[in-house]
Design an enzyme around this catalytic site. Structure first.
Site, short mmCIF file in Angstrom:
data_model
loop_
_atom_site.label_atom_id
_atom_site.label_comp_id
_atom_site.label_asym_id
_atom_site.label_seq_id
_atom_site.Cartn_x
_atom_site.Cartn_y
_atom_site.Cartn_z
N SER A 181 -0.11 -4.10 -11.18
CA SER A 181 0.87 -4.93 -10.49
C SER A 181 1.64 -4.11 -9.45
CB SER A 181 1.79 -5.59 -11.53
OG SER A 181 2.50 -6.67 -10.97
N ASP A 205 -4.82 -5.88 -10.53
CA ASP A 205 -4.14 -7.06 -10.00
C ASP A 205 -2.88 -6.65 -9.24
OD1 ASP A 205 -4.48 -9.79 -9.63
OD2 ASP A 205 -3.00 -10.31 -11.15
N ARG A 217 1.57 -1.67 1.05
CA ARG A 217 0.68 -2.09 -0.03
C ARG A 217 -0.53 -1.16 -0.14
NH1 ARG A 217 -2.23 -7.64 2.29
NH2 ARG A 217 -3.92 -6.58 3.40
N ASP A 222 -6.28 5.15 0.87
CA ASP A 222 -5.36 5.90 0.01
C ASP A 222 -6.06 6.90 -0.90
OD1 ASP A 222 -3.19 4.58 1.10
OD2 ASP A 222 -3.14 3.02 -0.44
N HIS A 267 -2.74 -12.46 -15.26
CA HIS A 267 -2.30 -11.21 -14.61
C HIS A 267 -2.63 -10.02 -15.52
CE1 HIS A 267 0.00 -8.92 -11.73
NE2 HIS A 267 1.04 -8.73 -12.51
#
Length: 329
Positions: A181, A205, A217, A222, A267
């Protein structure tokens, strides 16, 4: 604006309460949840961020804790302290073993189910260094405040891993960063702090509200390889519903999961699916040409295993994964 926090438990309603339907019709509100799945929260998305909370994290990243578990101490963590080399050299950290970093989401801490499950799963599979990052001091804030503080938390993690490398010589190519998350965006920023040098990042997720157009984000650059597992996207989902990584896996379409009646359940399936894949490496993604194929379950491209613990994993594109209702899925 005035900060408004209305905690609504799914089985408790009072006669004096504002009807849930009325809140949902208010564009200032969005459905959010505890990442450990215990309750719902409706939060005003025009909440003013608590500047003191996240500015202190920016000034003092030591508010975040780095908790080491190995097969020599699988249940009792050892605290690794940034700037304190003795906390590392006198610990059970083994430079010859991979480093697995696990980062929780909003309103969670070191003891929540995702951390415990993934820690135990990895240690059962292989001899690794597990570092659970506890950023609960900020994560316990309102969602808007937590989002605002994510960049500082991520940079702090990246700086800590750079310190770990300097003290032990452990290679960034031997590191796998995993975030659930909001934690998915934190590990992305940590990887960015290290110029994309870590071997692998897995976003479970990645959080959706306030992140679709957010430059902080998680993204493909990355790490050497970045994977995202999507389980609760869509307009009302808690996860981000678009492809953001090298390889993006949309499980059962990426919005709602079999056996789940709530968004919270769907989730949380992300870390449950991932843990199962570490143990069994059995969840297969079929490559899709576009998101319509994902939705229609008509993907016919090459196969790529979702999840697992392979530090040298490679792959690109979007994939549909179909699972069963119960573990190991």
């Amino acid at each position: 604006y005035v900060n408004i926090y209305l905690f609504i438990f799914v089985t408790v309603y009072t006669a004096a309460a504002v009807p849930l339907a009325n809140l949902k019709d208010n564009p200032h509100f969005t459905d959010l949840s505890y990442d450990d799945g215990k309750a719902w929260q409706m939060e005003d998305i025009e909440e003013l961020s608590n500047i003191n909370s996240f500015s202190e994290v920016s000034r003092n990243p030591e508010n975040n804790r780095y908790l080491l578990y190995t097969r020599r101490n699988p249940d009792a963590s050892q605290t690794l302290r940034p700037g304190n080399s003795n906390s590392i050299t006198l610990s059970t950290f083994n430079v010859n073993n991979p480093v697995i970093v696990i980062v929780h989401g909003w309103l969670s801490n070191q003891h929540t189910d995702d951390n415990i499950f993934l820690k135990d799963t990895f240690l059962a599979k292989s001899d690794v260094n597990i570092i659970v990052m506890d950023w609960s001091r900020l994560a316990s804030s309102g969602y808007i405040t937590a989002v605002a503080g994510v960049p500082a938390v991520g940079r702090g993690l990246g700086q800590f891993l750079n310190f770990l490398n300097g003290v032990t010589g452990v290679s960034f190519k031997n590191m796998h960063l995993i975030g659930f998350s909001l934690g998915a965006h934190i590990v992305g920023i940590a990887g960015r702090e290290l110029n994309g040098a870590v071997a692998r990042i897995t976003g479970l997720d990645p959080a959706g509200p306030l992140w679709n157009l957010n430059s902080n984000r998680l993204r493909a650059s990355d790490a050497v390889y970045v994977e995202a597992i999507h389980t609760n996207g869509g307009a009302l989902g808690m996860g981000i519903g678009t492809a953001i990584a090298d390889a993006d896996f949309f499980v059962n379409g990426g919005n709602n999961q079999p056996g789940c009646l709530t968004p919270i359940c769907s989730h949380n399936r992300a870390w449950e699916f991932f843990g199962a894949s570490v143990s069994y490496n059995h969840l297969l993604g079929r490559k899709c040409s576009n998101m319509l194929q994902v939705t229609l379950n008509s993907c016919r491209g090459e196969v790529l295993n979702m999840g697992n613990d392979d530090l040298n994993k490679k792959g690109t594109g979007i994939y549909r994964v179909n699972t069963q209702r119960g573990y190991p899925y």
